[in-house]
Design an enzyme around this catalytic site. Structure first.
Site, mmCIF file in Angstrom:
data_model
loop_
_atom_site.group_PDB
_atom_site.id
_atom_site.type_symbol
_atom_site.label_atom_id
_atom_site.label_comp_id
_atom_site.label_asym_id
_atom_site.label_seq_id
_atom_site.Cartn_x
_atom_site.Cartn_y
_atom_site.Cartn_z
ATOM 1 N N ASP A 1 0.939 -1.413 0.021
ATOM 2 C CA ASP A 1 -0.187 -0.012 -0.116
ATOM 3 C C ASP A 1 0.824 1.331 -0.111
ATOM 4 O O ASP A 1 0.218 2.186 0.487
ATOM 5 C CB ASP A 1 -0.993 -0.002 1.457
ATOM 6 C CG ASP A 1 -1.905 -1.031 1.350
ATOM 7 O OD1 ASP A 1 -2.413 -1.429 0.007
ATOM 8 O OD2 ASP A 1 -2.700 -1.160 2.135
ATOM 9 N N CYS B 1 -20.184 -12.436 2.830
ATOM 10 C CA CYS B 1 -19.425 -13.271 1.624
ATOM 11 C C CYS B 1 -19.667 -14.771 1.855
ATOM 12 O O CYS B 1 -18.819 -15.123 3.054
ATOM 13 C CB CYS B 1 -18.315 -12.858 1.369
ATOM 14 S SG CYS B 1 -17.515 -13.788 -0.191
ATOM 15 N N CYS C 1 -17.546 -15.942 -7.820
ATOM 16 C CA CYS C 1 -18.747 -15.342 -7.197
ATOM 17 C C CYS C 1 -19.914 -15.875 -8.001
ATOM 18 O O CYS C 1 -21.115 -15.912 -7.380
ATOM 19 C CB CYS C 1 -18.234 -13.737 -7.546
ATOM 20 S SG CYS C 1 -17.249 -13.089 -6.421
#
Length: 380
Positions: free
Chosen positions: A141, A255, A195
Site C-alpha cells: 500500500d 460473503c 462469485c
C-alpha cells in the site's frame, strides 16, 4: 544480468514459494506485468471521480497498471497473502450492540504495512543471495500498485464483486503485498472466478457503495468516509454508518467464501483490548494523549485524533437515546474543533429526536389512562 536457464528459473520459482511461507506468508504467487486489460476501467473510475479525495489515486494515473514504469526493469511481481483474522473477532456481537464501537478487524492489531514490507524485503534479500544481480522493491500500500489485479494473475484469488481479492482457501480476510523483481520467473495460473450469480455484498452494503459488480464508489463507502475523508461526513451517510467508527466489514461478513477464512498466526494481528468491543463513551472520553498511546503502532493512528472524535460523535448520534451520551456530547462541545463540533451538534439532534419519540407514546398512554379513569363509575 547473467542469463539463468529455464531449469534454474523453475528451481528459483519453487524456492521463492518456500522461502516466502517460511517468512510467514500463507500464499506466494508470481505474475507477469501486463495489466493492460485494467487500464480502461481504471481510467473510467478516475474520470467519474469515484476515488473521492484520494488524490494519490489520480496523481499516478495509469502507472498503477504499468509496474515497469514504477520500477524500470520489472519483469515479474511476487504477490503474497498474509492472513489477519483474529481468533476472537466477534463481528456480529459488536455490530448488534450500538453502544459499542465497531472497528474493522484488520485494524484491531498492529499496523501491517511495516511488518509485511520488512518480510518482503527479507524475501528479496534471500533471492538476491541466489542471484546477485537481482533488483527488487517491496510494496505494501505504499505506491501506485494494482494489488488485486496482480494477486489475481499470481493465482492468489479472484477479484470479487466488492473489489477485494477472494480465495477458495481463505476467503478475503488477508493482506496483500508485492515484490517487484527483474527476473523472468515462471508465472502462476490464475484461479477461476467464484462469485457466480451471488450479489450478497452488493445488497448488504449499508450505503450502497458497490454501484455495480466489481465497481465501488469510494465516496459512498464507510471505510472511505471514516478513514480517508478529511472533512465533514455527508449527512445522508451519517445514520447509515451506525456504530462503525473505523472502516467497515459488511461486504466481507456476508460473503459465503469467508466461511473458509483462516485465523492469523501473527501475534501482532491479535486484537488490542483497548480497541476491541469498547463502549463508544469510553473511546469518546479519550484525550489526544490517550488516543496516541492506545493507537501506537496501529493503522488507526493515521486518521488522527480529530477524525477519531468525528467518527465517534456520529456513532453516538446513532446510538439509542442515553442521557450519558447527551451529557458527554455537550461537555465535548466547548473544546471541540469546528469539524468535530459539527458532528457533535448533529449527534445531539439525533439523540434528542429519539428521546422525544420515546416520550410521546408514554404521554399518550398516560392521557388515555386518565381519560378512562374519568369515565369510570365512582364505585368501580
Amino acid at each position: 544480468m547473467s542469463q539463468l536457464s529455464q531449469q534454474a528459473l523453475q528451481s528459483l520459482f519453487e524456492n521463492i514459494k518456500s522461502w516466502g511461507k517460511a517468512l510467514g506468508f500463507q500464499h506466494v504467487g508470481v505474475a507477469d506485468v501486463d495489466l493492460s486489460i485494467h487500464e480502461e476501467k481504471l481510467q473510467q473510475w478516475l474520470d467519474q471521480g469515484m476515488h473521492g479525495e484520494m488524490q494519490f489515486m489520480a496523481e499516478h494515473g495509469l502507472k498503477r497498471a504499468r509496474p515497469a514504469e514504477l520500477l524500470p526493469g520489472t519483469l515479474r511481481v511476487i504477490s503474497v497473502r498474509m492472513d489477519y483474522l483474529p481468533p476472537d473477532a466477534g463481528f456480529a456481537k459488536t455490530l448488534k450492540q450500538p453502544d459499542l464501537a465497531y472497528i474493522s478487524r484488520y485494524a484491531l492489531g498492529r499496523d501491517y504495512h511495516k511488518l509485511m514490507r520488512n518480510r518482503l524485503k527479507k524475501l528479496g534479500e534471500q533471492i538476491q543471495e541466489a542471484v546477485k544481480e537481482l533488483d527488487f522493491r517491496p510494496f505494501v500500500d505504499s505506491a501506485p500498485v494494482l494489488e488485486h489485479a496482480l494477486a489475481e494473475k499470481a493465482g492468489i484469488g479472484w477479484t470479487g464483486k466488492h473489489s477485494l481479492t477472494l480465495s477458495r482457501e481463505a476467503g478475503s480476510w488477508f493482506f496483500l503485498g508485492e515484490l517487484f523483481i527483474n527476473l523472468p520467473l515462471p508465472v502462476d495460473t490464475p484461479q477461476a472466478e467464484g462469485c457466480g450469480s451471488c450479489s450478497a455484498c452488493i445488497t448488504i452494503c449499508p450505503t450502497q457503495a458497490i454501484v455495480a459488480p466489481y465497481k465501488v464508489d469510494a465516496r459512498r463507502c464507510i471505510s472511505y468516509l471514516t478513514i480517508e475523508l478529511k472533512g465533514a461526513i455527508p449527512e445522508e451517510f451519517r445514520p447509515l454508518i451506525g456504530n462503525r467508527i473505523y472502516g467497515c466489514d459488511d461486504c466481507q461478513l456476508i460473503c459465503p467464501w469467508n466461511r473458509y477464512g483462516q485465523l492469523t498466526e501473527e501475534a501482532d494481528f491479535r486484537a488490542r483490548p483497548a480497541l476491541k468491543d469498547q463502549p463508544l463513551l469510553i473511546l469518546f472520553a479519550w484525550d489526544e494523549a490517550t488516543f496516541l498511546k492506545n493507537t501506537e503502532g496501529s493503522a488507526i493512528r493515521r486518521i488522527g485524533f480529530e477524525r477519531w472524535q468525528r467518527n465517534i460523535a456520529v456513532a453516538l448520534g446513532n446510538a439509542p437515546y442515553d442521557e450519558a451520551i447527551v451529557t458527554a456530547l455537550k461537555c465535548a462541545q466547548a473544546t471541540a474543533t469546528p469539524l468535530v463540533k459539527e458532528h457533535i451538534d448533529w449527534a445531539l439532534v439525533q439523540q434528542m429526536a429519539k428521546h422525544q419519540q420515546a416520550t410521546v407514546p408514554i404521554r399518550l398512554t398516560q392521557r388515555l389512562v386518565r381519560s378512562i379513569e374519568k369515565g369510570l363509575p365512582r364505585d368501580a
